[in-house]
Motif scaffolding. Sequence first.
Motif, short mmCIF file in Angstrom:
data_model
loop_
_atom_site.label_atom_id
_atom_site.label_comp_id
_atom_site.label_asym_id
_atom_site.label_seq_id
_atom_site.Cartn_x
_atom_site.Cartn_y
_atom_site.Cartn_z
N TYR A 14 -5.37 11.57 3.07
CA TYR A 14 -4.80 10.35 4.06
C TYR A 14 -5.26 8.97 3.75
O TYR A 14 -6.41 8.56 3.50
N ASN A 15 -4.35 7.38 4.30
CA ASN A 15 -4.25 6.32 4.18
C ASN A 15 -3.44 5.65 5.22
O ASN A 15 -3.31 6.44 5.52
N GLU A 16 -3.89 4.80 5.15
CA GLU A 16 -3.36 3.51 6.45
C GLU A 16 -1.58 3.72 6.10
O GLU A 16 -1.00 3.41 7.12
N ALA A 17 -1.03 4.28 4.48
CA ALA A 17 0.73 3.98 4.87
C ALA A 17 0.83 5.76 5.03
O ALA A 17 1.73 5.74 5.08
N GLY A 18 0.01 6.92 4.85
CA GLY A 18 0.58 8.29 5.23
C GLY A 18 0.06 9.36 5.24
O GLY A 18 -1.37 8.36 4.22
N GLU A 19 0.06 10.22 4.61
CA GLU A 19 -0.62 11.72 4.78
C GLU A 19 -0.08 12.23 4.10
O GLU A 19 0.64 12.55 4.17
N PHE A 20 -0.79 13.39 3.08
CA PHE A 20 -0.67 14.65 2.19
C PHE A 20 -1.61 15.52 3.29
O PHE A 20 -2.52 15.63 2.89
N THR A 21 -0.74 17.16 2.90
CA THR A 21 -1.40 17.91 3.36
C THR A 21 -1.29 18.78 2.82
O THR A 21 0.14 19.27 1.54
N HIS A 22 -1.51 19.92 2.26
CA HIS A 22 -1.82 21.28 1.86
C HIS A 22 -2.34 22.12 1.87
O HIS A 22 -3.75 22.40 2.81
N THR A 23 -1.91 23.34 2.59
CA THR A 23 -2.86 24.10 3.24
C THR A 23 -2.29 25.94 1.67
O THR A 23 -1.85 26.91 1.92
N TYR A 24 -4.08 26.84 1.51
CA TYR A 24 -4.40 27.61 1.28
C TYR A 24 -4.26 28.92 2.27
O TYR A 24 -5.49 28.87 2.84
N THR A 25 -4.68 29.29 1.16
CA THR A 25 -4.54 30.98 1.71
C THR A 25 -5.91 31.68 0.73
O THR A 25 -4.98 32.46 -0.46
N ILE A 26 -7.22 31.83 1.05
CA ILE A 26 -7.73 32.15 0.19
C ILE A 26 -8.12 33.85 0.31
O ILE A 26 -8.78 34.06 1.53
N THR A 27 -7.69 34.98 -0.62
CA THR A 27 -8.31 36.21 0.31
C THR A 27 -9.34 36.88 -0.75
O THR A 27 -9.38 36.58 -2.24
N VAL A 28 -10.35 37.10 -0.21
CA VAL A 28 -11.39 37.40 -0.72
C VAL A 28 -11.99 39.03 -0.76
O VAL A 28 -11.70 39.57 -0.36
N PRO A 29 -11.49 39.59 -1.83
CA PRO A 29 -11.26 41.63 -1.73
C PRO A 29 -12.75 41.78 -1.83
O PRO A 29 -13.74 41.80 -1.62
N ILE A 30 -12.65 43.43 -0.99
CA ILE A 30 -13.95 43.73 -0.92
C ILE A 30 -14.74 44.54 -2.09
O ILE A 30 -13.62 44.53 -3.54
N VAL A 52 0.85 -1.17 0.44
CA VAL A 52 0.24 -0.03 -0.07
C VAL A 52 1.01 1.30 0.42
O VAL A 52 1.66 1.44 1.25
N LEU A 53 0.24 2.42 -0.54
CA LEU A 53 1.49 2.68 -1.62
C LEU A 53 1.15 4.72 -0.69
O LEU A 53 -0.62 4.58 -0.54
N GLY A 54 1.26 5.22 0.37
CA GLY A 54 0.88 6.69 0.64
C GLY A 54 0.25 7.33 -0.27
O GLY A 54 0.28 7.00 -1.72
N PRO A 55 -0.40 8.73 -0.18
CA PRO A 55 -1.44 9.81 -1.17
C PRO A 55 -0.13 10.22 -2.05
O PRO A 55 0.46 10.82 -1.41
N ASP A 56 -0.48 9.35 -3.53
CA ASP A 56 0.40 10.03 -4.44
C ASP A 56 -0.89 11.35 -5.33
O ASP A 56 -1.32 11.08 -5.58
N VAL A 57 -0.83 12.87 -4.79
CA VAL A 57 -2.12 13.50 -4.41
C VAL A 57 -1.56 14.96 -5.57
O VAL A 57 -0.64 15.17 -6.12
N ASN A 58 -2.85 14.48 -6.94
CA ASN A 58 -2.76 16.15 -7.49
C ASN A 58 -4.01 16.70 -6.96
O ASN A 58 -4.99 16.74 -7.73
N LEU A 59 -3.03 17.56 -6.83
CA LEU A 59 -3.84 19.36 -7.04
C LEU A 59 -4.69 19.69 -8.24
O LEU A 59 -3.56 20.51 -8.94
N LEU A 60 -6.05 20.07 -8.11
CA LEU A 60 -6.15 20.62 -9.14
C LEU A 60 -6.08 22.08 -9.09
O LEU A 60 -5.65 22.86 -10.15
N ILE A 61 -5.55 23.54 -7.81
CA ILE A 61 -5.18 24.36 -7.67
C ILE A 61 -3.75 23.71 -7.10
O ILE A 61 -3.87 23.41 -5.68
#
Length: 373
Positions: free
Chosen positions: A91-107, A23-32
Amino acid sequence: MKKSIIYSMLFCLFLFSCKKNNVLGPDVNLLIKEDAVQAKVAVATNFSAGTNNGQAFQHEWKLDGKVVSTIFNYNFIAAKAGTYVLAYKGYNEAGEFTHTYTITVPIPVVGITPTSSKYISRILDYLPAPGQFVNETLGKPEQAQKLIGSTTNLISLGGFGGYIIFGFDHSVVNNTGNDLAIYGNPSGAPYHFSEPGVVMVSQDSNGNGLADDEWYELAGSEYSKATTIKNYEITYTNPKAFANVSWKDNQGNSGEVKVNNFHKHNFYPEFAANQETITFKGTLLPPSTGKTGSIVISSPFDWGYTDSYSTGDDYKTNLYNSFDLSWAVDKNGNKVDLKTIDFVKVYTGQNADAGNLGEISTEVKGAVDLGIK
């Protein structure tokens, strides 16, 4: 026979162990893939996560610390302008992948075009406090509508707290110097008569075209003085007749808005939603009434208030009061950096009586965006 069973069990265990170890850890392809994302109010931005190697895994999306999705995608829609943090975990039993977005919404900003008008384009609300002109020509909702596109009509706001809210056909830009002109009808020396109104501004942060977002006061010359009362509150009671209108405030005071024989009608706004009592809140400016000889006067403040014959504002030359959006402060008195505003609120800032001239009542004749020539 027993040995065969044992060997079979060991073989199955070996196969299971081999499968688990593969079992392999997540190999993630993010759209953004970027960390910083800009979005718009009320417009969806789609975030999704796929796999690069066909290996299955689970998903979790957290917006500002709260789980908002546990599937492969999340549609972000901001109800209002601001900065948001979207955290993804695969995530799965073999590991996890994380990514954090900072979203700015102007007036949201309604830009100025060649056809934009410098005058008021709409009245969003008008609710005067009790006063002598209320319920007659200068104190009716239809009169407030006459401020659109004009600086020559007149509306009365009644006693303390009575207000009008208006907007333009564009967002008013905070330029260098004064940004707004508001017209009233004060008089100058020797018989000064000013009825100062407090000015507040707001941005359409949720983009719904309504004045339902946070308000900021444009802090004038009296804002930081000990004689000015913040968070003042007054409640008027409807007499339902041609009679004095009683009031009580949150400072332990009570009194009356007194009727006179020049305006023989109920001074309480008969078009108000509540016909029993009405409450207004705001910054209470100190009274400035007095006499020059036998003539009752009401002195102006130096700057930062409308319907005030201000010397610091050079009302004599301009014939209006001017305002800089850079004066804006929040409810705690902290300065706020506003690039644009969409709504303006003017309310009577004094709770004072001018004798036979009646209650101090701010009047408004119109307003202009000084950024448009």
